[in-house]
Write a protein that holds these residues in place. Structure first.
Motif, PDB file in Angstrom:
ATOM      1  N   ASN A 239       0.798  -1.227   0.000  1.00  0.00           N
ATOM      2  CA  ASN A 239       0.000   0.000   0.000  1.00  0.00           C
ATOM      3  C   ASN A 239       0.832   1.279   0.000  1.00  0.00           C
ATOM      4  O   ASN A 239       0.279   2.362  -0.132  1.00  0.00           O
ATOM      5  N   ALA A 240       2.133   1.158   0.161  1.00  0.00           N
ATOM      6  CA  ALA A 240       2.998   2.343   0.222  1.00  0.00           C
ATOM      7  C   ALA A 240       3.194   2.928  -1.175  1.00  0.00           C
ATOM      8  O   ALA A 240       3.418   2.202  -2.138  1.00  0.00           O
ATOM      9  N   VAL A 241       3.093   4.243  -1.277  1.00  0.00           N
ATOM     10  CA  VAL A 241       3.274   4.904  -2.563  1.00  0.00           C
ATOM     11  C   VAL A 241       4.544   5.742  -2.606  1.00  0.00           C
ATOM     12  O   VAL A 241       5.133   5.937  -3.662  1.00  0.00           O
ATOM     13  N   ASP A 242       4.978   6.224  -1.461  1.00  0.00           N
ATOM     14  CA  ASP A 242       6.174   7.049  -1.383  1.00  0.00           C
ATOM     15  C   ASP A 242       7.422   6.164  -1.427  1.00  0.00           C
ATOM     16  O   ASP A 242       7.501   5.141  -0.732  1.00  0.00           O
ATOM     17  N   GLY A 243       8.382   6.549  -2.246  1.00  0.00           N
ATOM     18  CA  GLY A 243       9.599   5.763  -2.412  1.00  0.00           C
ATOM     19  C   GLY A 243      10.382   5.598  -1.125  1.00  0.00           C
ATOM     20  O   GLY A 243      10.877   4.505  -0.821  1.00  0.00           O
ATOM     21  N   ALA A 244      10.509   6.662  -0.346  1.00  0.00           N
ATOM     22  CA  ALA A 244      11.252   6.593   0.912  1.00  0.00           C
ATOM     23  C   ALA A 244      10.548   5.664   1.898  1.00  0.00           C
ATOM     24  O   ALA A 244      11.194   4.880   2.602  1.00  0.00           O
ATOM     25  N   GLU A 245       9.232   5.746   1.932  1.00  0.00           N
ATOM     26  CA  GLU A 245       8.461   4.876   2.818  1.00  0.00           C
ATOM     27  C   GLU A 245       8.610   3.420   2.389  1.00  0.00           C
ATOM     28  O   GLU A 245       8.777   2.537   3.229  1.00  0.00           O
ATOM     29  N   ARG A 246       8.577   3.159   1.093  1.00  0.00           N
ATOM     30  CA  ARG A 246       8.745   1.793   0.590  1.00  0.00           C
ATOM     31  C   ARG A 246      10.107   1.223   0.970  1.00  0.00           C
ATOM     32  O   ARG A 246      10.211   0.071   1.385  1.00  0.00           O
ATOM     33  N   ARG A 247      11.162   2.053   0.858  1.00  0.00           N
ATOM     34  CA  ARG A 247      12.500   1.589   1.220  1.00  0.00           C
ATOM     35  C   ARG A 247      12.587   1.279   2.710  1.00  0.00           C
ATOM     36  O   ARG A 247      13.189   0.277   3.109  1.00  0.00           O
ATOM     37  N   GLN A 248      11.987   2.120   3.541  1.00  0.00           N
ATOM     38  CA  GLN A 248      12.012   1.892   4.980  1.00  0.00           C
ATOM     39  C   GLN A 248      11.264   0.605   5.339  1.00  0.00           C
ATOM     40  O   GLN A 248      11.752  -0.198   6.129  1.00  0.00           O
ATOM     41  N   ILE A 249      10.102   0.426   4.754  1.00  0.00           N
ATOM     42  CA  ILE A 249       9.319  -0.778   5.034  1.00  0.00           C
ATOM     43  C   ILE A 249      10.063  -2.012   4.535  1.00  0.00           C
ATOM     44  O   ILE A 249      10.100  -3.042   5.225  1.00  0.00           O
ATOM     45  N   GLN A 250      10.680  -1.922   3.360  1.00  0.00           N
ATOM     46  CA  GLN A 250      11.423  -3.062   2.824  1.00  0.00           C
ATOM     47  C   GLN A 250      12.590  -3.424   3.737  1.00  0.00           C
ATOM     48  O   GLN A 250      12.855  -4.607   3.973  1.00  0.00           O
ATOM     49  N   THR A 251      13.257  -2.415   4.280  1.00  0.00           N
ATOM     50  CA  THR A 251      14.357  -2.668   5.216  1.00  0.00           C
ATOM     51  C   THR A 251      13.852  -3.361   6.470  1.00  0.00           C
ATOM     52  O   THR A 251      14.447  -4.344   6.935  1.00  0.00           O
ATOM     53  N   GLU A 252      12.738  -2.880   7.013  1.00  0.00           N
ATOM     54  CA  GLU A 252      12.146  -3.507   8.193  1.00  0.00           C
ATOM     55  C   GLU A 252      11.716  -4.935   7.886  1.00  0.00           C
ATOM     56  O   GLU A 252      11.886  -5.838   8.723  1.00  0.00           O
ATOM     57  N   LEU A 253      11.185  -5.163   6.694  1.00  0.00           N
ATOM     58  CA  LEU A 253      10.775  -6.494   6.285  1.00  0.00           C
ATOM     59  C   LEU A 253      11.981  -7.419   6.178  1.00  0.00           C
ATOM     60  O   LEU A 253      11.938  -8.560   6.654  1.00  0.00           O
ATOM     61  N   ASP A 254      13.059  -6.945   5.581  1.00  0.00           N
ATOM     62  CA  ASP A 254      14.276  -7.753   5.458  1.00  0.00           C
ATOM     63  C   ASP A 254      14.813  -8.149   6.837  1.00  0.00           C
ATOM     64  O   ASP A 254      15.217  -9.300   7.045  1.00  0.00           O
ATOM     65  N   ILE A 255      14.800  -7.204   7.773  1.00  0.00           N
ATOM     66  CA  ILE A 255      15.282  -7.477   9.130  1.00  0.00           C
ATOM     67  C   ILE A 255      14.392  -8.515   9.814  1.00  0.00           C
ATOM     68  O   ILE A 255      14.885  -9.463  10.434  1.00  0.00           O
TER      69      ILE A 255
END
Length: 56
Positions: free
Chosen positions: A18-34
């Motif tokens: 649901n994320a549309v902002d690139g910075a938000e997507r990167r942050q969520i992806q990092t949290e997901l990877d962790i």
């Protein structure tokens, strides 16, 4: 502990969809990877493949 991590991973995946902002997507992806890495470690500890304590 693994159940909580699995729930967190599913929630992060939903947020990522649901994320549309690139910075938000990167942050969520990092949290997901962790969270995914933590789940792998936790599963290995439960299976006895990794030690929970550091070797020193």
């Amino acid at each position: 502990m693994t159940y909580e991590l699995e729930i967190q991973i599913e929630e992060l995946r939903a947020e990522l969809r649901n994320a549309v902002d690139g910075a938000e997507r990167r942050q969520i992806q990092t949290e997901l990877d962790i969270a995914q890495a933590e789940l792998i470690v936790a599963a290995a500890e439960l299976d006895g493949l990794a030690e929970a304590e550091p070797p020193f």
